[in-house]
Design a protein around this motif. Structure first.
Motif, short mmCIF file in Angstrom:
data_model
loop_
_atom_site.label_atom_id
_atom_site.label_comp_id
_atom_site.label_asym_id
_atom_site.label_seq_id
_atom_site.Cartn_x
_atom_site.Cartn_y
_atom_site.Cartn_z
N LYS A 127 46.42 -93.47 47.77
CA LYS A 127 46.57 -92.25 48.26
C LYS A 127 44.44 -91.53 48.02
O LYS A 127 44.03 -92.49 47.21
N ASP A 168 44.33 -86.60 50.63
CA ASP A 168 45.79 -86.03 50.42
C ASP A 168 45.69 -85.83 49.36
O ASP A 168 46.54 -84.34 49.52
N GLY A 203 49.30 -81.90 51.27
CA GLY A 203 47.47 -82.20 50.85
C GLY A 203 48.30 -80.82 50.04
O GLY A 203 48.43 -80.41 49.79
#
Length: 325
Positions: A145, A202, A230
């Protein structure tokens, strides 16, 4: 090394006083006000400010006692904004340092905790446990991520080290490239390009200081650019976040969640809609860095700067007065 006289503006009973300086031979003179400090001494070589004392007291002590160096105990110097903008400081151009780096390690741990809080769905796990519910849901992972740091100072860089250890990709939004980065971001965006970072990350981590330039830096446009999955983390200064805009996207489910340790108004009023967001938010009371050794760490940074002052070498943690951090 010749001993220097240092005035410390600190309120009576504050946990920062008295300090353990571990070999630093500074002569410290404490006072809760400029007037009290002047009553105790006619001159000082340096002045230390501990939060709780108004910036006006710092300005008065600076004008009357003429220190050649001023140190802010915390890393954040927004509480000294009046002094930093004062004509007295502008005319004398005395160096100002801060507690940069003293508390970055604990704040980096907070960033990881906040990321994992939402990634591993900790609130859901706790509710299942309380209800004795067996719920084998699919857990997400952080490896692979992207973490976007809004501001890439010492706190962000220490956080990035831990994020990289977990296999995460690092991107940053900053005013200028750093020549001494602990870790170099995969991608860097200028402040006017920050929507790209919010859209790509993210997890967005804001550690901006509180200045005129950072007021509501993270607002409706920025939160609107984030992924629906998010997570937003704020641990710099609350002034950098438009809380109404954040509440709006969280209420609408447009982002997964937010972790906030700092707020525009502290303590956070009971009337704030942030309290009513349930599992979508993790709220802490500006205590992410309030560890058992908080004050010892802060005084250690002062001691390092004090040695630089005595030896007449560059300070360890100078601030740019024009920028306010």
């Amino acid at each position: 090394m010749s001993t220097k006289r240092v005035g410390v503006l600190v309120k009576d009973g504050h946990a920062a006083w008295p300090p353990r300086l571990n070999g630093c031979d500074a002569e410290l003179i404490n006072a809760a006000t400029s007037e009290e400090l002047q009553a105790k001494t006619s001159s000082i070589d340096a002045l230390v400010w501990v939060p709780g004392v108004a910036a006006a007291e710092v300005t008065q002590a600076f004008e009357s006692l003429k220190p050649r160096w001023v140190h802010s105990f915390p890393a954040g110097v927004d509480g000294l904004s009046g002094f930093l903008a004062s004509e007295a400081l502008q005319s004398r151009k005395v160096p100002v340092t801060n507690g940069k780096g003293a508390f970055s390690s604990s704040l980096a741990e907070y960033v990881i905790a906040a990321i994992l809080h939402f990634t591993k769905q900790v609130p859901r796990c706790m509710k299942n446990q309380e209800a004795k519910r067996w719920d084998p849901f699919v857990m997400d992972v952080v490896a692979g991520k992207t973490v976007g740091f809004v501001g890439y100072g010492h706190i962000a860089q220490q956080s990035a080290v831990l994020c990289k250890t977990l296999g995460m990709r690092i991107i940053a939004c900053r005013r200028s490239s750093g020549g001494e980065d602990v870790g170099v971001p995969s991608q860097t965006y200028a402040p006017n390009e920050r929507l790209k970072l919010f859209a790509e990350a993210d997890y967005v981590v804001c550690s901006l200081p509180g200045t005129a330039a950072t007021q509501d830096f993270c607002g409706a446009a920025e939160f609107g650019a984030m992924k629906s999955s998010g997570v937003f983390v704020s641990l710099g200064r609350g002034a950098a976040v438009d809380e109404d805009a954040l509440v709006d996207v969280l209420q609408k489910g447009q982002i997964r969640g937010a972790a906030l340790d700092v707020f525009k108004e502290e303590p956070l009023p009971a009337s704030s809609p942030l309290w009513a967001l349930g599992d979508k938010i993790w709220i802490t009371a500006h205590n992410a860095d309030l560890t058992e050794d908080y004050f010892d760490l802060g005084w250690a940074v002062f001691a390092d700067n004090y040695r630089s002052f005595v030896d007449e070498v560059p300070f360890k943690t100078p601030i740019d007065v024009s920028r306010g951090y």
